[in-house]
Design a protein around this motif. Structure first.
Motif, short mmCIF file in Angstrom:
data_model
loop_
_atom_site.label_atom_id
_atom_site.label_comp_id
_atom_site.label_asym_id
_atom_site.label_seq_id
_atom_site.Cartn_x
_atom_site.Cartn_y
_atom_site.Cartn_z
N VAL A 299 -12.37 7.45 -2.02
CA VAL A 299 -11.61 6.98 -3.18
C VAL A 299 -11.56 5.45 -3.29
CG1 VAL A 299 -10.17 9.03 -3.23
CG2 VAL A 299 -9.45 7.06 -1.85
N GLU A 300 -12.23 4.73 -2.43
CA GLU A 300 -12.19 3.27 -2.51
C GLU A 300 -12.70 2.81 -3.88
OE1 GLU A 300 -13.80 -0.71 -0.15
OE2 GLU A 300 -14.46 1.30 0.47
N GLY A 301 -11.93 1.94 -4.54
CA GLY A 301 -12.30 1.42 -5.84
C GLY A 301 -11.97 2.35 -6.99
N ARG A 302 -11.38 3.50 -6.71
CA ARG A 302 -11.06 4.47 -7.76
C ARG A 302 -9.55 4.45 -8.07
NH1 ARG A 302 -14.80 8.80 -8.60
NH2 ARG A 302 -16.56 8.78 -7.16
N GLN A 303 -9.21 4.57 -9.33
CA GLN A 303 -7.82 4.71 -9.74
C GLN A 303 -7.55 6.20 -9.92
OE1 GLN A 303 -6.71 2.32 -13.08
NE2 GLN A 303 -4.53 2.83 -12.95
N MET A 304 -7.22 6.85 -8.84
CA MET A 304 -7.12 8.30 -8.81
C MET A 304 -5.85 8.78 -9.52
SD MET A 304 -9.85 9.12 -7.24
CE MET A 304 -9.49 10.86 -7.12
N ARG A 305 -5.97 9.99 -10.07
CA ARG A 305 -4.84 10.69 -10.67
C ARG A 305 -4.77 12.09 -10.08
NH1 ARG A 305 -5.82 6.81 -14.39
NH2 ARG A 305 -4.08 6.17 -15.75
N PHE A 306 -3.54 12.53 -9.78
CA PHE A 306 -3.34 13.83 -9.16
C PHE A 306 -2.40 14.64 -10.04
CE2 PHE A 306 -4.05 10.61 -5.94
CZ PHE A 306 -5.04 11.17 -5.15
N GLN A 307 -2.65 15.96 -10.12
CA GLN A 307 -1.84 16.81 -10.98
C GLN A 307 -1.61 18.16 -10.33
OE1 GLN A 307 -2.86 18.80 -15.06
NE2 GLN A 307 -2.14 16.71 -15.50
N ILE A 308 -0.37 18.65 -10.44
CA ILE A 308 -0.01 19.99 -10.01
C ILE A 308 0.69 20.69 -11.15
CG2 ILE A 308 0.15 19.47 -7.56
CD1 ILE A 308 3.08 19.03 -7.84
N GLY A 309 0.82 22.02 -11.03
CA GLY A 309 1.41 22.81 -12.10
C GLY A 309 2.84 23.19 -11.83
N ASP A 310 3.41 23.99 -12.74
CA ASP A 310 4.83 24.27 -12.67
C ASP A 310 5.18 25.37 -11.66
OD1 ASP A 310 3.93 26.54 -13.88
OD2 ASP A 310 5.11 26.31 -15.72
N HIS A 311 4.20 25.89 -10.94
CA HIS A 311 4.52 26.87 -9.90
C HIS A 311 4.92 26.18 -8.60
CE1 HIS A 311 0.39 25.67 -9.33
NE2 HIS A 311 0.38 26.18 -8.11
N PHE A 312 4.98 24.84 -8.62
CA PHE A 312 5.42 24.12 -7.42
C PHE A 312 6.94 24.16 -7.34
CE2 PHE A 312 6.87 20.42 -5.11
CZ PHE A 312 6.05 20.41 -4.00
N ALA A 313 7.45 24.48 -6.16
CA ALA A 313 8.89 24.46 -5.83
C ALA A 313 9.60 25.69 -6.36
CB ALA A 313 9.58 23.20 -6.34
N ALA A 314 10.45 26.23 -5.52
CA ALA A 314 11.28 27.36 -5.93
C ALA A 314 12.12 26.95 -7.13
CB ALA A 314 12.18 27.78 -4.78
N GLY A 315 12.15 27.80 -8.13
CA GLY A 315 12.92 27.47 -9.32
C GLY A 315 12.10 26.79 -10.38
N GLY A 316 10.80 26.59 -10.15
CA GLY A 316 9.95 26.01 -11.17
C GLY A 316 9.75 24.52 -11.00
N GLY A 317 8.71 24.02 -11.64
CA GLY A 317 8.35 22.61 -11.49
C GLY A 317 9.34 21.66 -12.09
N GLY A 318 10.29 22.16 -12.89
CA GLY A 318 11.30 21.28 -13.45
C GLY A 318 12.06 20.51 -12.40
N ARG A 319 12.07 21.03 -11.18
CA ARG A 319 12.75 20.32 -10.10
C ARG A 319 12.03 19.02 -9.74
NH1 ARG A 319 15.33 24.09 -5.41
NH2 ARG A 319 16.86 25.17 -6.71
N LEU A 320 10.84 18.84 -10.26
CA LEU A 320 10.10 17.62 -9.97
C LEU A 320 10.54 16.47 -10.88
CD1 LEU A 320 6.51 19.07 -9.49
CD2 LEU A 320 8.04 18.19 -7.73
N ALA A 321 11.32 16.75 -11.89
CA ALA A 321 11.77 15.69 -12.79
C ALA A 321 12.53 14.64 -11.97
CB ALA A 321 12.66 16.26 -13.88
#
Length: 836
Positions: free
Chosen positions: A118-140
């Motif tokens: 990843v050297e020199g790259r502006q990386m972007r990472f993404q996960i979906g709403d199945h992360f975390a018990a209770g739904g991804g809204g907990r990531l807010a």
């Protein structure tokens, strides 16, 4: 206290252009004895040869090509790694990834992986709403973390939850500078860190095995096995140890601490680590607790789950919640839980336990809180903890017989008075140091509960000003509690609100009661607060108060208020993180690396309020300037740390204030969370407080202050006169006398033995000589050069031949033997340094 430097007769001397700093080959031997340090140097003639440089080939550059980026690869083959490689896709600089479900029915709460290429790259990472018990809204409001190879853990710049798309994306505003980067849901606390921490404290005189553990503090081992991604998990040790004062014969309370019940709740490990480190420290309050309490510590209950990077369960039962099986009939086939639970019962002797605390973490970003049974939330412990940790809240629960958690086990099997589960939040801007400090505060709160009768005479009393309507009292108290805990009780902090008087009202002058109050303290701190504060703060009265004052408020120092700097306007400045060091010799930078001329003060950039002023008439002593870039990318500088010694006729040209006590402007972060400072920023702030209270120090004590942090100065193994922290064979007292750096090995500062032809009584003969380059001004230190013929009897019969003052505050002195060479079979010279 004495230190010695001894040299045998010179066998051969290789001349050099400079006696100080010349390259000399030596062999040495060091031994320590009671009351003195003896260092013996032998000189020999050796040769050095430089390395042969490879031949230089000169070619012709015919063209330029842009190399292709390396292939991006993902890995989770390490302690606490967690990622579903087959379910993760990479498209350009985007990584769409997934994590293992080992408890929550297609929902997961932990990831930790390594990404390469990843050297020199502006990386972007993404996960979906199945992360975390209770739904991804907990990531807010949540922020993910990363660590470039060779760097520290940091939060990502951008963390966005898209509720409509059901996605969470995070990335930085810049490209990675390293090829390998680690990415995680929060700051990992791998099982290897548990091993290292146990190893670091096991030799403490206050740490011993429990009835269930062996001499290595090991109770047993986990089963190990194959995790849900096919990785082999080895058998891992289950640790248990006791902390107490073995010489105390008093009947003691028993307290039990544990962590790692839930595998993904990593911040809890830092809290328990900070608590344990404080309990085995030299803090007199910790010593008082050790005399009154036996602490039983089980730092990692489910090591398999932590090693495998699981959510809640372990490798043996990945789909079980390991905090719902704390009853004999339920944990019979839960091997790790069973071993720890039975050890707790055995170790405490099935007798009364006062407190059991299970340290956890929580996936939300709300305030930190605890689950506690009533009336634990009414104890002195809880009252003190919330004073030290204003963000801590209590949820009172009395678990019933059908809820076999650790708290149930504490109340029903360990007969505990109180069972507590401490839940630390994954909040943005809070780094591991924050939770280590929280652990110390748990210890301080227990001191208030168990041994408050211990009276520690404070070295200084500080008054924190609370301004009605502008300063948040909880935030100010949080800053005060941090100062108290970091200074090990040597400073006590009071608050103007507790004095039933508002010392920052808009009156034109101070009343006699206000002035008496201000004069009764050793330091006054005006914490920083945001907008507001336009009243006249009786500048003439304030600036004539003799008590030193640390001002962190950008509104009060302007022309319309305390008149420390000219200018009446206040504007929002660009975000800043760094301080340009103006005077690196200032005691404010003790223990801080200023070699780059720039110190990063804050974990994250801070946007603060800055008055506009004319720097051409600034008369204070500026120690540091901010260094940042505005919207047009032009560098701007504002004074960030400025001092006035209180002897000036005015704080700026044209002012009417009479001289008062020492004053310092120290613009800082909002005080609710001092941990937003970097470690260097925290040290600079603590140095500033100490400097204002204690004033400049001189002699050996002042030298120590200039080279060691506060905690290091409290540890004689690091900063004692006979200590040698850099391992170069020269103890601290000799480093001080010889103008050395105790943190940088340098044997070139040692006195140089030689033979010189000298005319004595009209006759030129060879004499044994010793060249000593030392600090010219050594208050309170005695330096002697002595001679011996047998290394047993030493006499101060040397003769000072020459003394040359150098331009760096040192003097080079040449001493000779009283007898010429040949007049005795053996002669020895030494330097003796004595600190009365």
């Amino acid at each position: 206290m004495r230190s010695f430097l001894e040299r045998r007769p010179l066998l051969h001397r290789q001349q050099s252009a400079s006696s100080r700093g010349a390259c000399r080959d030596r062999r040495g031997r060091f031994s320590g004895k009671t009351g003195r340090t003896r260092f013996r140097e032998f000189l020999s003639a050796t040769s050095r040869f430089g390395a042969i440089l490879p031949a230089l080939t000169i070619g012709v550059l015919l063209g330029l090509s842009v190399p292709a980026f390396a292939e991006i690869t993902l890995h989770q083959d390490f302690d606490q790694g967690a990622l579903l490689i087959d379910e993760t896709t990479i498209e350009g600089d985007w990584v769409y990834f997934d994590g293992p479900d080992n408890y929550n029915s297609n929902r997961w709460k932990w990831f930790y992986f390594r990404v390469e290429g990843v050297e020199g790259r502006q990386m972007r990472f993404q996960i979906g709403d199945h992360f975390a018990a209770g739904g991804g809204g907990r990531l807010a409001g949540k922020e993910m973390v990363y660590r470039e190879e060779g760097g520290d853990w940091e939060f990502f710049d951008n963390n966005v939850w898209d509720s409509d798309a059901g996605t969470y994306t995070f990335h930085n505003d810049f490209s990675f500078t390293a090829d390998t980067v680690w990415v995680a849901y929060s700051f990992p606390y791998p099982f290897q860190r548990v091993i290292e921490h146990v190893d670091s404290i096991k030799d403490s005189p206050w740490v011993s095995p429990t009835a269930s553990s062996n001499d290595n503090l090991i109770i047993g081992a986990s089963l190990g096995g194959i995790d849900d991604r096919g990785r082999s998990v080895p058998q891992l040790p289950l640790f248990g140890y006791k902390i107490t004062d073995p010489d105390s014969t008093e009947e003691k309370e028993r307290m039990v601490f544990c962590s790692g019940v839930h595998s993904n709740e990593v911040l809890a490990g830092y809290v328990l680590e900070g608590l344990v480190d404080w309990l085995v420290s030299d803090d007199p309050r910790a010593a008082a607790l050790r005399r009154e309490v036996e602490f039983y510590v089980y730092p990692m209950v489910v090591p398999d789950g932590r090693y495998a990077g699981y959510n809640r369960g372990g490798v043996q039962h990945p789909d079980r919640d390991t905090n719902r099986f704390w009853r004999e009939d339920l944990y019979e086939d839960m091997d790790d839980i069973r071993q720890i639970a039975e050890a707790m019962k055995t170790d405490t002797g099935s007798e009364r336990v006062s407190w059991v605390i299970d340290f956890h973490s929580w996936t939300n970003t709300q305030n930190h809180f605890v689950f506690i049974n009533s009336p634990g939330h009414e104890t002195d412990f809880w009252n003190e903890l919330t004073r030290l940790e204003p963000s801590m809240e209590a949820t009172v629960q009395n678990p019933g017989s059908t809820n076999p958690t650790t708290r149930w086990f504490a109340l029903n099997r360990l007969n505990a008075d109180y069972g507590l589960v401490a839940e630390t939040m994954f909040r943005p801007g809070e780094y591991p140091e924050r939770f280590i400090a929280m652990g110390r505060r748990f210890g301080l709160a227990f001191f208030e509960e168990v041994a408050p009768e211990l009276v520690i005479e404070p070295e200084a009393e500080i008054l924190m000003l609370v301004q009605d309507g502008h300063n948040d009292e909880g935030a100010v108290r949080g800053l005060g509690a941090w100062i108290e805990s970091e200074r090990f009780g040597k400073y006590t902090v009071s608050y103007s609100a507790d004095q039933e008087i508002d010392v920052l009202d808009s009156s034109s002058s101070l009343s006699s009661g206000q002035r008496d109050l201000l004069e009764s303290f050793d330091l006054i701190i005006m914490p920083r607060r945001g907008a507001g504060g336009s009243g006249d703060y009786a500048s003439t009265d304030w600036n004539t108060v003799s008590t030193p004052l640390l001002n962190m408020n950008p509104f009060t120092y302007r022309d319309s208020n305390w008149r420390w700097m000219p200018g009446n306007e206040t504007s929002t400045s660009p975000a800043i993180q760094d301080l340009v060091v103006v005077d690196e010799s200032s005691p404010l930078f003790n223990g801080v690396d200023t070699s780059a001329g720039l110190v990063t003060l804050y974990r994250e950039a801070d946007t603060t309020m800055q008055p506009e002023f004319d720097s051409s008439i600034l008369t204070g002593n500026t120690l540091g300037w901010t260094d940042r870039v505005d919207a047009e990318e032009n560098y701007l500088e504002y004074p960030w740390i400025v001092t006035w010694e209180g002897t000036e006729d005015a704080f700026y040209d044209g002012g009417t204030e009479a001289p008062g006590g020492r004053r310092m402007l120290f613009l800082g972060q909002f005080p609710a969370n001092p941990d937003t400072y970097t470690a260097e920023g925290q040290q600079i702030l603590l140095n500033a407080i100490a400097h204002l209270i204690e004033g400049p120090r001189s002699g050996f004590e002042g030298w120590l202050t200039g080279h060691f942090t506060e905690s290091e100065r409290n540890d004689p193994a690091i900063s004692g006169p006979e200590a040698d922290p850099d391992g170069d064979g020269i103890d601290n007292l000799l480093e001080y006398v010889l103008d050395g750096d105790p943190r940088s090995p340098d044997r070139s500062i040692l006195p140089e033995l030689g033979v010189q032809p000298l005319e004595v009584d009209g006759e030129i003969r060879d004499y044994l000589t010793l060249d000593v380059t030392r600090v010219a001004d050594l208050p309170g230190v005695v330096v002697r050069v002595e001679i011996s013929g047998d290394l047993l009897a030493w006499e101060e019969e040397t003769v000072l031949v020459e003394s040359v003052e150098n331009d760096d505050g040192t003097v080079t002195e040449t001493y000779r033997d009283v007898e010429p060479i040949g007049g005795a079979s053996r002669r020895f010279m030494r330097v003796e340094v004595e600190l009365p």
